[in-house]
Design an enzyme around this catalytic site. Structure first.
Site, PDB file in Angstrom:
ATOM      1  N   TRP A 177       0.805  -1.222   0.000  1.00 43.24           N
ATOM      2  CA  TRP A 177       0.000   0.000   0.000  1.00 43.24           C
ATOM      3  C   TRP A 177       0.837   1.271   0.000  1.00 43.24           C
ATOM      4  CZ3 TRP A 177       1.615   2.632   4.205  1.00 43.24           C
ATOM      5  CH2 TRP A 177       2.084   1.904   5.304  1.00 43.24           C
ATOM      6  N   ASN A 178       2.106   1.185   0.405  1.00 40.32           N
ATOM      7  CA  ASN A 178       2.830   2.426   0.710  1.00 40.32           C
ATOM      8  C   ASN A 178       3.321   3.179  -0.526  1.00 40.32           C
ATOM      9  OD1 ASN A 178       4.633   0.162   0.443  1.00 40.32           O
ATOM     10  ND2 ASN A 178       6.272   1.409   1.300  1.00 40.32           N
ATOM     11  N   LYS A 201      -2.145  -8.406  -7.348  1.00 38.54           N
ATOM     12  CA  LYS A 201      -3.009  -8.103  -6.221  1.00 38.54           C
ATOM     13  C   LYS A 201      -2.451  -6.879  -5.511  1.00 38.54           C
ATOM     14  CE  LYS A 201      -3.151  -9.038  -1.923  1.00 38.54           C
ATOM     15  NZ  LYS A 201      -3.822  -7.791  -1.435  1.00 38.54           N
ATOM     16  N   PRO A 202      -2.950  -5.690  -5.860  1.00 40.17           N
ATOM     17  CA  PRO A 202      -2.553  -4.511  -5.095  1.00 40.17           C
ATOM     18  C   PRO A 202      -3.307  -4.492  -3.767  1.00 40.17           C
ATOM     19  CG  PRO A 202      -4.156  -3.894  -6.750  1.00 40.17           C
ATOM     20  CD  PRO A 202      -3.917  -5.371  -6.921  1.00 40.17           C
ATOM     21  N   GLY A 252       6.675  -6.427   0.815  1.00 44.37           N
ATOM     22  CA  GLY A 252       5.889  -6.313   2.041  1.00 44.37           C
ATOM     23  C   GLY A 252       6.716  -6.691   3.248  1.00 44.37           C
ATOM     24  N   SER A 253       6.053  -7.196   4.263  1.00 42.93           N
ATOM     25  CA  SER A 253       6.721  -7.502   5.522  1.00 42.93           C
ATOM     26  C   SER A 253       7.546  -8.781   5.412  1.00 42.93           C
ATOM     27  CB  SER A 253       5.684  -7.668   6.638  1.00 42.93           C
ATOM     28  OG  SER A 253       4.941  -8.871   6.457  1.00 42.93           O
ATOM     29  N   GLU A 274      11.071  -8.129  -1.682  1.00 40.63           N
ATOM     30  CA  GLU A 274      11.646  -6.981  -0.982  1.00 40.63           C
ATOM     31  C   GLU A 274      10.881  -6.819   0.304  1.00 40.63           C
ATOM     32  OE1 GLU A 274      11.368  -2.483  -0.713  1.00 40.63           O
ATOM     33  OE2 GLU A 274      12.302  -2.815  -2.672  1.00 40.63           O
ATOM     34  N   LEU A 275      11.586  -6.943   1.425  1.00 41.21           N
ATOM     35  CA  LEU A 275      10.934  -7.060   2.722  1.00 41.21           C
ATOM     36  C   LEU A 275      11.306  -5.887   3.630  1.00 41.21           C
ATOM     37  CD1 LEU A 275      11.523 -10.919   3.028  1.00 41.21           C
ATOM     38  CD2 LEU A 275       9.594  -9.684   1.991  1.00 41.21           C
ATOM     39  N   CYS A 308      10.200   1.492   2.744  1.00 36.78           N
ATOM     40  CA  CYS A 308      11.076   0.398   3.173  1.00 36.78           C
ATOM     41  C   CYS A 308      12.519   0.828   3.317  1.00 36.78           C
ATOM     42  CB  CYS A 308      10.982  -0.757   2.172  1.00 36.78           C
ATOM     43  SG  CYS A 308       9.345  -1.505   2.058  1.00 36.78           S
ATOM     44  N   GLU A 406      11.014  -2.710  13.208  1.00 38.22           N
ATOM     45  CA  GLU A 406      10.715  -1.723  12.175  1.00 38.22           C
ATOM     46  C   GLU A 406       9.478  -0.934  12.583  1.00 38.22           C
ATOM     47  OE1 GLU A 406      10.433  -1.555   7.318  1.00 38.22           O
ATOM     48  OE2 GLU A 406       9.537  -3.277   8.342  1.00 38.22           O
TER      49      GLU A 406
END
Length: 537
Positions: A177-178, A201-202, A252-253, A274-275, A308, A406
Site C-alpha cells: 500500500w505504501n 493483487k494490489p 511487504g513484511s 523486498e521485505l 522500506c 521496524e
C-alpha cells in the site's frame, strides 16, 4: 512534548468545507472514474477503500475470491501466449509510450496517490519519477538484455552455443500500500517487456492508483488481458495467487514474505522478495553538518517514514552529535504537515489506524523506559485522524521496541559512536539489510565505510534516492530484507528462464576418426591443457 507545545504544522482542515477551487476526494474519485478503472477487475464480491486524510470511504470496489483468481490466471495465460510472440522492440515501445502518457497526465495519478496513501504531493511525485525512469530504462534496454548471447562452446570452433531468454509465463505480483504506483506497475514493467503476463493483487486501500496505471498501459498499447488485477484480503487472495503463478514478485513484511517464499518453494517456482528494514544513517566526524541535517529530514520523514528504505536509526559521531542533533531537530520542528491535493506540505499522514498505533506504541514504550523526545512525539488529529508529528528520539536503549523493530513511520532514534568501526558494527547489528546512508566529505572514506555495510544499497551523502533512482544498478535486500533484485539486468532477467542451445559441428563429442576410447581420452586431455595455455575461458 504536550499538544500545547507542539509546533504549528496544520494544513487544510479536512472536516471543513473546501475553499473555492480546491479539489476534494469527491472531485477526483467520481463514480465514472471508478467504473472505468474497475471494469477489468475479476471479482464477484464487494469491498471498499478509504482515504487516510479523513478516514472516509473513497470507492466501492469489486472483491475477488479463489475462483476469481483462477479465472484471472486463465485469461492471462491465453493472452501471454500471444504477447510473447510480439517482437521485443514492439513490447518495449509500449513502455516508452506509457512513459510519455504518465508524464503528461501525472496530475491525475498524483491526486489518487495522495488520496489513497495520505502522503505529501512531492513524495507522491517521487513515485512518478521512479516509474518514468523504469519505463524509459526498460523501454530502451530490454532488447539488449533479452538478446540471444553467444558463448564459447565446449570445443572452440566445433561447438556453437547460444543463450536464449524465455518469459516465465504469468507472474503473480503482490504489491503493498505504501508506494501504490511504483511498487505495482513499476515492478510489472520489466515483466511485461520480457513477454510475461501479470496477475496483480494490489492492496485494496490503494488499488485505484494501480488500476489507473493499468488503464494507462492499455492506452499505450498493452493488451488488456495481459494485465489482470484481483482485489481482496491478503490471507484469501495471496495464497491463491502464489498457487497459480509461474513466478512470484512480493513487496511487504518479512513475516509475510517468508510465507510467500514457502508457498512458491512448494511448487518449485521462483520468487523475488523486498521485505522490511531497520535502515541506518551514519554521520561521520568530517560530515557537512548542515547538509547532513537537511538530508536526514528527507531520509527519515519522506512519505511519513512509510518507505522500506527510509532511515530509522541515526548514528552520529560523538564529536558533532550535539550540534547535528540541534540542527536536525530545528529542521524537523519546522516541517509543514498538510492534507491538500497541492504542493507545499513537507509531510502527510500515516496510512491508517494500524500504522498510527504502531508508531504510538514505539514512542510511548521508549519514553516510558527513559528515552527523550527531541522533536514531535504526538499525534495531530486536528489535521487528520492518522497524522503524527515527525519524531526524533534520543537515549534509546536495547530494551526499547523502537531500537530493533521496524516502526514504518516518522520516528528516528539517534545514537552516538566514537569510531568508524564502531558505527559499522552497530549499523550491521540487525537481521535486516536493505538500505544505508553514509555522510562524509571524503569520497574514499565514504566508499570504504559503504563497502563494509551489509545492505543491498548504500547512499553516500544522501538518504535513499540516488541508489534507488539509478535503475541500471540492482536494488534489493540482504539478510531478512529479501531475495532477488529489482532494476538493471537482474530486474528483468528474473522474469525469464535461461535456455542454452549448443550446436555441434564437424566432429562429435565422442571417439571419432578411428580413435579408440583411450586415444580419445588422451586427445581430450591434451586439448584441455592447450585451452588453458591459450587462456580459453
Amino acid at each position: 512534548m504536550t499538544d500545547s507545545q507542539a509546533p504549528d504544522l496544520t494544513g487544510t482542515n479536512p472536516l471543513a468545507p473546501a475553499p473555492e477551487g480546491v479539489r476534494t476526494a469527491a472531485d477526483v474519485v467520481t463514480p465514472e472514474l471508478v467504473a472505468q478503472l474497475t471494469k477489468g477487475v475479476v471479482g464477484s464480491g464487494r469491498t471498499a477503500n478509504h482515504t487516510p486524510f479523513t478516514g472516509d470511504k473513497l470507492a466501492d470496489l469489486p472483491e475477488s475470491g479463489p475462483e476469481d483468481v483462477r479465472r484471472a490466471f486463465e485469461a492471462a495465460r491465453a493472452a501471454q501466449a500471444v504477447w510473447e510472440r510480439t517482437p521485443v522492440r514492439q513490447r518495449a515501445a509500449v513502455l516508452l509510450r506509457f512513459h510519455d502518457l504518465l508524464l503528461e497526465r501525472q496530475g491525475e495519478v498524483l491526486d489518487l496517490v495522495q488520496l489513497e496513501t495520505g502522503k505529501a504531493r512531492l513524495h507522491a511525485h517521487e513515485e512518478v519519477q521512479a516509474v518514468a525512469v523504469a519505463a524509459r530504462h526498460y523501454g530502451r534496454k530490454a532488447p539488449g538484455y533479452l538478446r540471444p548471447k553467444r558463448h564459447t562452446g565446449a570445443v572452440p570452433t566445433l561447438t556453437k552455443v547460444s543463450e536464449l531468454r524465455h518469459p516465465r509465463g504469468v507472474v503473480g505480483q503482490i504489491a503493498p500500500w505504501n508506494y501504490p504506483l511504483e511498487l505495482s506497475v513499476g515492478d510489472a514493467l520489466p515483466a511485461f517487456v520480457a513477454g510475461n503476463a501479470v496477475v496483480m493483487k494490489p492492496d485494496t486501500e490503494t488499488c485505484l492508483t494501480a488500476l489507473w496505471a493499468r488503464d494507462l498501459l492499455i492506452e499505450a498499447g498493452l493488451p488488456a488481458d495481459v494485465f489482470q488485477v484481483v482485489l481482496g484480503e491478503g490471507p484469501v487472495v495471496g495464497p491463491e495467487l502464489v498457487r497459480h503463478a509461474d513466478y512470484v514478485s512480493f513487496t511487504g513484511s518479512t513475516r509475510t514474505g517468508r510465507e510467500v517464499a514457502q508457498g512458491a518453494a512448494a511448487r518449485l517456482v521462483g520468487v523475488s522478495l523486498e521485505l522490511g528494514g531497520k535502515n541506518a544513517m551514519l554521520v561521520l566526524d568530517d560530515a557537512d553538518i548542515e547538509k547532513a541535517a537537511a538530508g536526514a529530514v528527507r531520509a527519515c520523514f519522506s512519505s511519513a517514514g512509510q518507505l522500506c528504505i527510509s532511515i530509522e536509526r541515526l548514528y552520529v559521531h560523538e564529536s558533532i552529535a550535539d550540534t547535528f542533533l540541534e540542527r536536525f531537530a530545528a529542521r524537523t520542528r519546522a516541517m509543514r504537515l498538510g492534507n491538500s491535493l497541492a504542493y507545499g506540505a513537507e509531510m502527510g499522514s500515516l496510512a491508517g489506524e494500524r500504522q498510527l498505533k504502531a508508531v504510538e506504541r514505539h514512542v510511548e514504550d521508549a519514553v516510558a523506559k527513559g528515552a527523550k523526545v527531541v522533536a514531535g512525539g504526538v499525534a495531530r488529529p486536528d489535521i487528520g485522524p492518522y497524522f503524527f508529528e515527525p519524531t526524533i528520539l534520543d537515549g534509546v536503549e536495547d530494551s526499547m521496541a523502537v531500537c530493533d523493530e521496524e516502526t514504518f513511520g516518522p520516528v528516528v532514534s539517534v545514537y552516538r559512536f566514537g569510531t568508524d568501526d564502531e558505527a559499522v558494527e552497530r549499523a550491521n547489528a540487525t537481521p535486516y539489510g536493505l538500505n544505508a546512508s553514509v555522510w562524509t566529505t571524503s569520497a574514499r572514506r565514504g566508499l570504504d565505510v559503504a563497502s563494509r555495510l551489509r545492505t543491498g544499497t548504500v547512499n553516500v551523502n544522501e538518504g535513499y534516492a540516488p541508489a534507488y533512482g539509478s535503475v541500471q544498478s540492482p536494488m534489493g535486500g540482504m539478510k531478512d530484507s529479501g531475495l532477488g533484485r529489482r532494476h538493471g539486468s537482474e530486474g528483468i532477467l528474473k522474469y525469464t528462464e535461461a535456455q542454452t542451445v549448443a550446436r555441434q559441428r564437424l566432429l562429435p563429442m565422442a571417439p571419432s576418426l578411428g580413435m579408440d576410447d583411450e586415444r580419445y581420452a588422451q586427445f581430450m586431455s591434451r586439448s584441455l591443457r592447450l585451452m588453458k595455455a591459450f587462456r580459453f575461458r
